[in-house]
Design a protein around this motif. Structure first.
Motif, PDB file in Angstrom:
ATOM      1  N   THR A  31       4.740  27.657  59.455  1.00 15.26           N
ATOM      2  CA  THR A  31       5.834  27.301  58.551  1.00 15.26           C
ATOM      3  C   THR A  31       6.545  26.028  59.007  1.00 15.26           C
ATOM      4  O   THR A  31       6.950  25.227  58.180  1.00 15.26           O
ATOM      5  CB  THR A  31       6.838  28.453  58.374  1.00 15.26           C
ATOM      6  N   LEU A  36       8.062  24.378  55.289  1.00 10.29           N
ATOM      7  CA  LEU A  36       8.331  25.247  54.146  1.00 10.29           C
ATOM      8  C   LEU A  36       9.836  25.456  53.985  1.00 10.29           C
ATOM      9  O   LEU A  36      10.574  25.497  54.962  1.00 10.29           O
ATOM     10  CB  LEU A  36       7.612  26.581  54.324  1.00 10.29           C
ATOM     11  N   THR A  40      11.326  30.769  51.859  1.00 11.89           N
ATOM     12  CA  THR A  40      10.001  31.295  52.179  1.00 11.89           C
ATOM     13  C   THR A  40      10.124  32.589  52.982  1.00 11.89           C
ATOM     14  O   THR A  40      10.941  32.690  53.886  1.00 11.89           O
ATOM     15  CB  THR A  40       9.198  30.263  53.005  1.00 11.89           C
ATOM     16  N   LEU A  58       2.680  34.863  53.439  1.00 13.92           N
ATOM     17  CA  LEU A  58       3.731  33.928  53.062  1.00 13.92           C
ATOM     18  C   LEU A  58       4.029  34.144  51.592  1.00 13.92           C
ATOM     19  O   LEU A  58       3.116  34.133  50.769  1.00 13.92           O
ATOM     20  CB  LEU A  58       3.280  32.486  53.284  1.00 13.92           C
ATOM     21  N   LEU A  60       6.205  32.439  48.679  1.00 15.52           N
ATOM     22  CA  LEU A  60       6.816  31.123  48.452  1.00 15.52           C
ATOM     23  C   LEU A  60       7.599  31.087  47.145  1.00 15.52           C
ATOM     24  O   LEU A  60       7.314  31.865  46.233  1.00 15.52           O
ATOM     25  CB  LEU A  60       5.712  30.063  48.466  1.00 15.52           C
ATOM     26  N   THR A  69       0.564  24.727  49.834  1.00 14.72           N
ATOM     27  CA  THR A  69       0.451  25.466  51.102  1.00 14.72           C
ATOM     28  C   THR A  69      -0.970  25.956  51.297  1.00 14.72           C
ATOM     29  O   THR A  69      -1.536  25.823  52.398  1.00 14.72           O
ATOM     30  CB  THR A  69       1.445  26.646  51.120  1.00 14.72           C
TER      31      THR A  69
END
Length: 176
Positions: A31, A36, A40, A58, A60, A69
């Protein structure tokens, strides 16, 4: 509500990690490297099959961020990627407010500052008093339980609580 209820934009990374500490480290590394945003969610999930391991998820905030990503993780060869979450019962490492859970806080402050929905005390009926102090040890890892983010805590000295999961656990059989 679990990450799937927070956002439908999720992916799973299976990097073959075998323990939670290494999984936490990899999740932070990924991350941070991907820069990010704060919204997140990052969780770890235990996989109990013929090859036990810990996978990462993850969640998002948007579809474009999910695509970017995914592409960057694939290019970096960070492990096998799959869409969605591996299960609804992950252990939250990155979540809204996680960075604010340092030092000693009351249960009420912990709940107000983070996405954690509830604190439970192992072996005790009901929820703790909102004024009970929680010594976070700067390591707060709640678990998803039926769509609710729950921090399990244990009683500690002076009427305080500590998160059940220790930041630096002693490995099994460390004295052998």
């Amino acid at each position: 509500m679990g990450p799937a209820l927070v956002t439908p934009y999720a992916l799973t990374v299976d990097a073959g990690v075998r323990d939670l500490r290494a999984a936490d480290h990899l999740l932070h590394e990924l991350t941070d490297g991907l820069a990010l945003p704060e919204g997140t969610w990052g969780c770890t999930h235990l996989v109990r099959d013929d090859r036990p391991r810990v996978v990462l998820s993850l969640a998002l905030p948007s579809a474009p961020l999910l695509r970017t990503t995914w592409e960057r993780l694939a290019e970096a060869g960070q492990g096998a990627l799959s869409p969605g979450l591996p299960d609804p019962a992950g252990r939250a490492v990155l979540y809204p407010g996680a960075s604010a859970l340092t030092g000693t806080l009351t249960v009420a402050e912990l709940l107000a500052r983070s996405a954690i929905d509830r604190v439970t005390v192992l072996g005790a009926p009901g929820d703790p008093d909102p004024g009970t102090r929680v010594v976070t040890r700067d390591h707060v890892r709640p678990q998803w339980q039926h769509g609710t983010l729950v921090l399990a805590a244990t009683p500690a000295l002076g009427g305080t609580l500590v998160p059940f999961e220790a930041p630096d656990p002693t490995p099994c059989c460390a004295d052998h």
